[in-house]
Scaffold this motif. Structure first.
Motif, PDB file in Angstrom:
ATOM      1  N   ASP A  86      21.438 -95.355  84.399  1.00 54.00           N
ATOM      2  CA  ASP A  86      21.484 -96.567  85.537  1.00 54.00           C
ATOM      3  C   ASP A  86      21.954 -95.913  86.570  1.00 54.00           C
ATOM      4  OD1 ASP A  86      21.747 -98.708  86.786  1.00 54.00           O
ATOM      5  OD2 ASP A  86      21.522 -99.904  85.060  1.00 54.00           O
ATOM      6  N   LYS A  87      21.501 -95.666  87.648  1.00 52.14           N
ATOM      7  CA  LYS A  87      22.030 -94.908  88.935  1.00 52.14           C
ATOM      8  C   LYS A  87      23.057 -95.944  89.788  1.00 52.14           C
ATOM      9  CE  LYS A  87      18.639 -91.643  89.541  1.00 52.14           C
ATOM     10  NZ  LYS A  87      18.052 -90.655  90.263  1.00 52.14           N
ATOM     11  N   GLU A  88      22.978 -97.109  89.318  1.00 49.45           N
ATOM     12  CA  GLU A  88      24.118 -97.980  90.080  1.00 49.45           C
ATOM     13  C   GLU A  88      25.325 -97.994  89.430  1.00 49.45           C
ATOM     14  OE1 GLU A  88      23.683 -99.644  92.958  1.00 49.45           O
ATOM     15  OE2 GLU A  88      21.812 -98.926  93.520  1.00 49.45           O
ATOM     16  N   LEU A  89      25.270 -97.678  88.158  1.00 52.10           N
ATOM     17  CA  LEU A  89      26.666 -97.506  87.401  1.00 52.10           C
ATOM     18  C   LEU A  89      27.266 -96.246  87.152  1.00 52.10           C
ATOM     19  CD1 LEU A  89      25.165 -99.478  83.930  1.00 52.10           C
ATOM     20  CD2 LEU A  89      26.368-100.380  86.170  1.00 52.10           C
ATOM     21  N   THR A  90      28.555 -96.404  87.206  1.00 52.61           N
ATOM     22  CA  THR A  90      29.383 -95.201  86.819  1.00 52.61           C
ATOM     23  C   THR A  90      29.033 -94.343  85.760  1.00 52.61           C
ATOM     24  OG1 THR A  90      31.327 -96.141  85.892  1.00 52.61           O
ATOM     25  CG2 THR A  90      31.222 -96.216  88.255  1.00 52.61           C
ATOM     26  N   VAL A  91      29.544 -93.401  85.774  1.00 57.69           N
ATOM     27  CA  VAL A  91      29.309 -92.121  84.420  1.00 57.69           C
ATOM     28  C   VAL A  91      30.146 -93.185  83.138  1.00 57.69           C
ATOM     29  CG1 VAL A  91      30.128 -90.161  83.163  1.00 57.69           C
ATOM     30  CG2 VAL A  91      29.281 -90.197  85.603  1.00 57.69           C
ATOM     31  N   TYR A  92      31.049 -93.710  83.272  1.00 56.25           N
ATOM     32  CA  TYR A  92      31.789 -94.367  82.536  1.00 56.25           C
ATOM     33  C   TYR A  92      30.837 -95.582  81.910  1.00 56.25           C
ATOM     34  CZ  TYR A  92      35.822 -96.374  79.526  1.00 56.25           C
ATOM     35  OH  TYR A  92      36.576 -96.846  78.714  1.00 56.25           O
TER      36      TYR A  92
END
Ligand SMILES: Nc1ncnc2c1ncn2[C@@H]1O[C@H](COP(=O)(O)OP(=O)(O)OP(=O)(O)O)[C@@H](O)[C@H]1O
Ligand SMILES: [Mg+2]
Length: 278
Positions: A86-92
Protein backbone atom coordinates in the motif's frame (compact mmCIF):
# COMPACT_ATOMS: atom_id res chain seq x y z
CA UNK A 1 7.10 -30.55 -0.71
CA UNK A 2 5.40 -29.36 -3.90
CA UNK A 3 4.05 -31.59 -6.60
CA UNK A 4 2.18 -30.63 -9.70
CA UNK A 5 0.73 -33.22 -11.95
CA UNK A 6 -0.17 -32.59 -15.62
CA UNK A 7 -1.19 -29.01 -14.97
CA UNK A 8 -2.50 -26.85 -17.82
CA UNK A 9 -4.05 -23.39 -17.94
CA UNK A 10 -6.05 -22.37 -20.95
CA UNK A 11 -7.24 -18.83 -21.72
CA UNK A 12 -9.73 -19.23 -24.57
CA UNK A 13 -7.93 -21.37 -27.14
CA UNK A 14 -4.51 -20.46 -25.82
CA UNK A 15 -2.52 -22.65 -23.44
CA UNK A 16 -0.46 -20.36 -21.18
CA UNK A 17 0.72 -23.48 -19.31
CA UNK A 18 0.66 -26.75 -21.15
CA UNK A 19 0.74 -30.08 -19.35
CA UNK A 20 3.43 -29.34 -16.80
CA UNK A 21 4.49 -31.84 -14.13
CA UNK A 22 7.05 -30.96 -11.51
CA UNK A 23 8.32 -32.17 -8.14
CA UNK A 24 10.01 -29.77 -5.75
CA UNK A 25 11.75 -31.20 -2.70
CA UNK A 26 11.93 -29.58 0.73
CA UNK A 27 14.87 -27.17 0.92
CA UNK A 28 15.19 -26.92 -2.83
CA UNK A 29 15.91 -23.55 -4.45
CA UNK A 30 14.33 -23.82 -7.86
CA UNK A 31 14.70 -21.22 -10.58
CA UNK A 32 11.97 -21.14 -13.18
CA UNK A 33 13.58 -19.57 -16.21
CA UNK A 34 11.71 -18.31 -19.19
CA UNK A 35 11.29 -15.39 -21.59
CA UNK A 36 8.36 -12.93 -21.53
CA UNK A 37 5.06 -14.71 -21.92
CA UNK A 38 6.53 -18.16 -21.18
CA UNK A 39 3.90 -18.89 -18.55
CA UNK A 40 5.93 -18.27 -15.37
CA UNK A 41 3.45 -16.00 -13.61
CA UNK A 42 0.51 -18.17 -14.65
CA UNK A 43 2.25 -21.19 -13.15
CA UNK A 44 3.05 -19.31 -9.91
CA UNK A 45 -0.52 -18.07 -9.65
CA UNK A 46 -1.72 -21.67 -9.83
CA UNK A 47 0.83 -22.76 -7.19
CA UNK A 48 -0.45 -20.14 -4.76
CA UNK A 49 -4.12 -20.81 -5.42
CA UNK A 50 -4.87 -17.54 -7.23
CA UNK A 51 -5.70 -19.30 -10.50
CA UNK A 52 -7.44 -22.61 -10.89
CA UNK A 53 -5.72 -24.99 -13.30
CA UNK A 54 -7.83 -25.93 -16.34
CA UNK A 55 -6.60 -29.48 -15.83
CA UNK A 56 -4.24 -31.13 -13.36
CA UNK A 57 -3.66 -30.98 -9.61
CA UNK A 58 -1.27 -29.08 -7.36
CA UNK A 59 -0.18 -30.48 -3.99
CA UNK A 60 1.64 -28.50 -1.36
CA UNK A 61 2.91 -30.54 1.55
CA UNK A 62 0.66 -33.38 0.39
CA UNK A 63 -2.43 -31.18 0.50
CA UNK A 64 -4.38 -30.15 -2.54
CA UNK A 65 -3.98 -26.44 -3.26
CA UNK A 66 -7.08 -24.34 -3.72
CA UNK A 67 -8.09 -20.72 -3.34
CA UNK A 68 -9.62 -21.23 0.11
CA UNK A 69 -7.16 -23.66 1.62
CA UNK A 70 -5.98 -21.45 4.51
CA UNK A 71 -4.03 -24.28 6.12
CA UNK A 72 -1.81 -24.48 3.03
CA UNK A 73 -1.73 -20.73 2.53
CA UNK A 74 -0.16 -20.29 5.98
CA UNK A 75 2.80 -22.33 4.78
CA UNK A 76 3.55 -20.16 1.79
CA UNK A 77 4.92 -16.66 1.31
CA UNK A 78 4.42 -14.78 -1.92
CA UNK A 79 6.40 -12.01 -3.59
CA UNK A 80 4.35 -11.16 -6.69
CA UNK A 81 5.70 -9.72 -9.93
CA UNK A 82 3.98 -6.37 -9.40
CA UNK A 83 3.95 -4.42 -6.15
CA UNK A 84 1.52 -5.48 -3.46
CA UNK A 85 2.39 -2.68 -1.06
CA UNK A 86 0.00 0.00 0.00
CA UNK A 87 1.94 2.99 -1.29
CA UNK A 88 0.29 5.48 1.03
CA UNK A 89 1.30 3.49 4.11
CA UNK A 90 4.71 3.35 5.76
CA UNK A 91 6.85 0.23 5.76
CA UNK A 92 5.84 -0.47 9.35
CA UNK A 93 2.13 -0.01 8.61
CA UNK A 94 2.35 -2.31 5.60
CA UNK A 95 3.91 -4.98 7.79
CA UNK A 96 1.32 -4.54 10.55
CA UNK A 97 -1.38 -5.09 7.96
CA UNK A 98 0.29 -8.31 6.77
CA UNK A 99 0.88 -9.53 10.35
CA UNK A 100 -2.77 -8.98 11.28
CA UNK A 101 -3.89 -10.89 8.23
CA UNK A 102 -2.05 -13.92 9.58
CA UNK A 103 -3.17 -13.19 13.16
CA UNK A 104 0.41 -13.17 14.43
CA UNK A 105 0.24 -12.86 18.22
CA UNK A 106 3.49 -11.14 19.14
CA UNK A 107 3.44 -9.13 15.93
CA UNK A 108 5.43 -6.12 17.16
CA UNK A 109 8.47 -8.26 17.93
CA UNK A 110 8.07 -10.17 14.69
CA UNK A 111 7.98 -6.95 12.67
CA UNK A 112 11.10 -5.64 14.42
CA UNK A 113 12.90 -8.91 13.69
CA UNK A 114 11.93 -8.94 10.05
CA UNK A 115 12.83 -5.26 9.60
CA UNK A 116 16.27 -5.96 10.95
CA UNK A 117 16.68 -9.17 8.88
CA UNK A 118 15.78 -7.27 5.71
CA UNK A 119 17.97 -4.27 6.65
CA UNK A 120 15.01 -1.92 6.56
CA UNK A 121 15.65 -0.09 9.85
CA UNK A 122 16.21 3.25 8.15
CA UNK A 123 12.94 3.06 6.22
CA UNK A 124 10.53 1.94 8.93
CA UNK A 125 8.46 5.12 8.98
CA UNK A 126 8.81 6.10 5.36
CA UNK A 127 5.89 5.81 2.98
CA UNK A 128 6.36 2.92 0.55
CA UNK A 129 5.85 5.17 -2.46
CA UNK A 130 8.93 7.17 -1.53
CA UNK A 131 11.27 4.17 -1.51
CA UNK A 132 13.53 3.02 -4.33
CA UNK A 133 12.51 -0.03 -6.37
CA UNK A 134 15.08 -2.22 -4.60
CA UNK A 135 13.93 -1.17 -1.13
CA UNK A 136 10.27 -1.64 -2.06
CA UNK A 137 11.12 -5.14 -3.20
CA UNK A 138 12.78 -5.85 0.16
CA UNK A 139 9.61 -4.66 1.92
CA UNK A 140 7.61 -7.03 -0.30
CA UNK A 141 9.90 -9.87 0.75
CA UNK A 142 9.53 -8.84 4.42
CA UNK A 143 5.76 -8.95 3.95
CA UNK A 144 5.97 -12.41 2.40
CA UNK A 145 8.08 -13.70 5.32
CA UNK A 146 6.06 -12.16 8.16
CA UNK A 147 4.37 -15.45 9.10
CA UNK A 148 7.60 -17.44 8.75
CA UNK A 149 6.43 -19.60 5.83
CA UNK A 150 8.16 -22.83 4.84
CA UNK A 151 7.82 -22.16 1.13
CA UNK A 152 8.48 -18.89 -0.66
CA UNK A 153 7.41 -18.01 -4.19
CA UNK A 154 9.09 -15.02 -5.81
CA UNK A 155 8.03 -13.80 -9.24
CA UNK A 156 10.95 -11.89 -10.80
CA UNK A 157 12.09 -10.34 -7.53
CA UNK A 158 15.01 -8.39 -8.97
CA UNK A 159 13.62 -7.06 -12.23
CA UNK A 160 14.53 -3.40 -12.79
CA UNK A 161 16.71 -3.26 -9.68
CA UNK A 162 20.29 -2.00 -9.77
CA UNK A 163 23.27 -4.19 -9.01
CA UNK A 164 23.55 -3.24 -5.32
CA UNK A 165 19.86 -3.80 -4.70
CA UNK A 166 20.00 -7.10 -6.54
CA UNK A 167 23.00 -8.32 -4.53
CA UNK A 168 21.21 -7.45 -1.29
CA UNK A 169 18.19 -9.49 -2.36
CA UNK A 170 20.45 -12.36 -3.46
CA UNK A 171 22.10 -12.37 0.01
CA UNK A 172 18.71 -12.54 1.69
CA UNK A 173 17.57 -15.39 -0.56
CA UNK A 174 20.80 -17.32 0.09
CA UNK A 175 20.26 -16.89 3.84
CA UNK A 176 16.70 -18.13 3.52
CA UNK A 177 17.98 -21.20 1.75
CA UNK A 178 20.41 -21.97 4.56
CA UNK A 179 17.44 -21.71 6.93
CA UNK A 180 15.95 -24.70 5.08
CA UNK A 181 13.19 -22.85 3.25
CA UNK A 182 11.90 -24.19 -0.04
CA UNK A 183 12.17 -21.43 -2.62
CA UNK A 184 10.76 -21.07 -6.09
CA UNK A 185 11.86 -18.05 -8.05
CA UNK A 186 11.09 -16.97 -11.57
CA UNK A 187 13.52 -14.87 -13.52
CA UNK A 188 14.73 -14.07 -16.95
CA UNK A 189 18.12 -13.09 -15.58
CA UNK A 190 19.84 -16.34 -16.30
CA UNK A 191 22.97 -15.53 -14.29
CA UNK A 192 20.70 -14.95 -11.29
CA UNK A 193 19.38 -18.51 -11.48
CA UNK A 194 22.87 -19.85 -12.11
CA UNK A 195 24.18 -18.08 -9.01
CA UNK A 196 21.31 -18.76 -6.62
CA UNK A 197 19.50 -21.92 -7.53
CA UNK A 198 20.45 -25.54 -6.95
CA UNK A 199 17.87 -26.62 -9.51
CA UNK A 200 16.65 -24.83 -12.59
CA UNK A 201 13.79 -25.47 -14.89
CA UNK A 202 13.43 -24.00 -18.35
CA UNK A 203 9.96 -22.92 -19.45
CA UNK A 204 8.95 -21.65 -22.86
CA UNK A 205 5.54 -21.34 -24.52
CA UNK A 206 3.91 -22.95 -21.50
CA UNK A 207 6.03 -26.07 -21.63
CA UNK A 208 8.76 -27.18 -19.31
CA UNK A 209 11.91 -28.41 -20.94
CA UNK A 210 13.75 -29.95 -18.06
CA UNK A 211 14.51 -29.63 -14.38
CA UNK A 212 18.08 -30.22 -13.42
CA UNK A 213 21.10 -28.61 -11.80
CA UNK A 214 22.77 -25.79 -13.77
CA UNK A 215 25.95 -27.91 -13.87
CA UNK A 216 24.26 -30.95 -15.42
CA UNK A 217 22.37 -28.85 -17.98
CA UNK A 218 25.67 -27.33 -19.13
CA UNK A 219 27.39 -30.71 -19.21
CA UNK A 220 24.62 -32.22 -21.28
CA UNK A 221 24.96 -29.50 -23.88
CA UNK A 222 28.79 -29.57 -23.79
CA UNK A 223 30.85 -27.51 -21.37
CA UNK A 224 32.68 -25.66 -24.17
CA UNK A 225 30.97 -23.42 -26.70
CA UNK A 226 32.41 -22.60 -30.11
CA UNK A 227 31.04 -19.27 -31.26
CA UNK A 228 31.74 -18.34 -34.89
CA UNK A 229 30.46 -16.30 -37.82
CA UNK A 230 29.08 -18.22 -40.76
CA UNK A 231 29.29 -17.03 -44.40
CA UNK A 232 26.26 -14.74 -43.93
CA UNK A 233 28.00 -13.22 -40.88
CA UNK A 234 25.46 -14.78 -38.53
CA UNK A 235 26.70 -15.97 -35.15
CA UNK A 236 26.54 -19.73 -34.82
CA UNK A 237 27.11 -21.85 -31.75
CA UNK A 238 28.38 -25.39 -31.42
CA UNK A 239 28.92 -27.23 -28.17
CA UNK A 240 31.71 -29.62 -27.25
CA UNK A 241 32.60 -31.74 -24.26
CA UNK A 242 36.19 -30.41 -24.27
CA UNK A 243 38.19 -27.56 -25.76
CA UNK A 244 40.26 -29.78 -28.09
CA UNK A 245 37.16 -31.07 -29.87
CA UNK A 246 36.20 -27.46 -30.60
CA UNK A 247 39.72 -26.64 -31.85
CA UNK A 248 39.66 -29.76 -34.05
CA UNK A 249 36.39 -28.69 -35.56
CA UNK A 250 37.65 -25.27 -36.69
CA UNK A 251 41.04 -26.59 -37.87
CA UNK A 252 41.19 -26.54 -41.65
CA UNK A 253 38.27 -24.12 -42.06
CA UNK A 254 39.72 -21.08 -43.81
CA UNK A 255 39.25 -17.55 -42.49
CA UNK A 256 36.97 -18.60 -39.66
CA UNK A 257 36.51 -16.01 -36.95
CA UNK A 258 35.71 -17.81 -33.70
CA UNK A 259 36.08 -18.04 -29.94
CA UNK A 260 35.89 -21.08 -27.70
CA UNK A 261 34.62 -20.41 -24.19
CA UNK A 262 32.92 -22.11 -21.27
CA UNK A 263 29.24 -22.86 -21.84
CA UNK A 264 26.88 -20.78 -19.71
CA UNK A 265 23.34 -21.44 -18.59
CA UNK A 266 22.39 -18.76 -21.11
CA UNK A 267 23.69 -21.04 -23.90
CA UNK A 268 21.54 -23.87 -22.55
CA UNK A 269 18.55 -21.60 -22.56
CA UNK A 270 19.28 -20.15 -26.01
CA UNK A 271 19.67 -23.65 -27.41
CA UNK A 272 16.36 -24.64 -25.85
CA UNK A 273 14.33 -21.62 -26.98
CA UNK A 274 15.74 -21.57 -30.51
CA UNK A 275 15.42 -25.24 -31.20
CA UNK A 276 12.29 -25.02 -33.29
CA UNK A 277 13.76 -22.54 -35.76
CA UNK A 278 16.96 -24.50 -36.34
N1 LIG B 1 -5.84 -13.69 -17.84
C1 LIG B 1 -5.31 -13.94 -19.04
N2 LIG B 1 -6.05 -13.99 -20.14
C2 LIG B 1 -5.52 -14.25 -21.35
N3 LIG B 1 -4.22 -14.52 -21.56
C3 LIG B 1 -3.41 -14.48 -20.49
C4 LIG B 1 -3.90 -14.20 -19.17
N4 LIG B 1 -2.84 -14.26 -18.31
C5 LIG B 1 -1.77 -14.55 -19.05
N5 LIG B 1 -2.09 -14.70 -20.35
C6 LIG B 1 -1.17 -15.04 -21.43
O1 LIG B 1 -0.48 -16.21 -21.09
C7 LIG B 1 0.88 -16.15 -21.49
C8 LIG B 1 1.77 -16.37 -20.30
O2 LIG B 1 1.69 -15.24 -19.44
P1 LIG B 1 2.51 -15.13 -18.10
O3 LIG B 1 2.15 -13.84 -17.46
O4 LIG B 1 2.34 -16.36 -17.31
O5 LIG B 1 4.00 -15.06 -18.68
P2 LIG B 1 5.37 -14.80 -17.91
O6 LIG B 1 6.27 -15.94 -18.24
O7 LIG B 1 5.11 -14.51 -16.49
O8 LIG B 1 5.91 -13.50 -18.67
P3 LIG B 1 6.70 -12.21 -18.10
O9 LIG B 1 8.15 -12.59 -18.10
O10 LIG B 1 6.41 -11.17 -19.13
O11 LIG B 1 6.17 -11.87 -16.76
C9 LIG B 1 1.06 -14.81 -22.17
O12 LIG B 1 0.97 -14.98 -23.57
C10 LIG B 1 -0.09 -13.98 -21.63
O13 LIG B 1 -0.48 -13.00 -22.55
MG1 LIG C 1 5.43 -12.94 -15.29
Amino acid sequence: MIKIDSVSKRFGDFYAVNNVSLDIEKGEFLGLLGPNGAGKTTLIKMFIGLLKPTTGIIYIDNKKMSRNNMEVKKKIGIVPQHTNLDKELTVYENLIFAAKLFKIKDYKKRIEDIISFMELEGYKHKKSMNLSGGTQRRVMIAKALIHNPEIIFLDEPTVGIDLNGRRKIWDILKTMQTMGKTILLTTHYIEEADYLCNQVCLINEGKIFKKSTPKILKEELGIYTLEYFDKEMKTKYLYFKDKDSGENYVRGIENISYTIRKTTLEDVFYNFTNRKVE
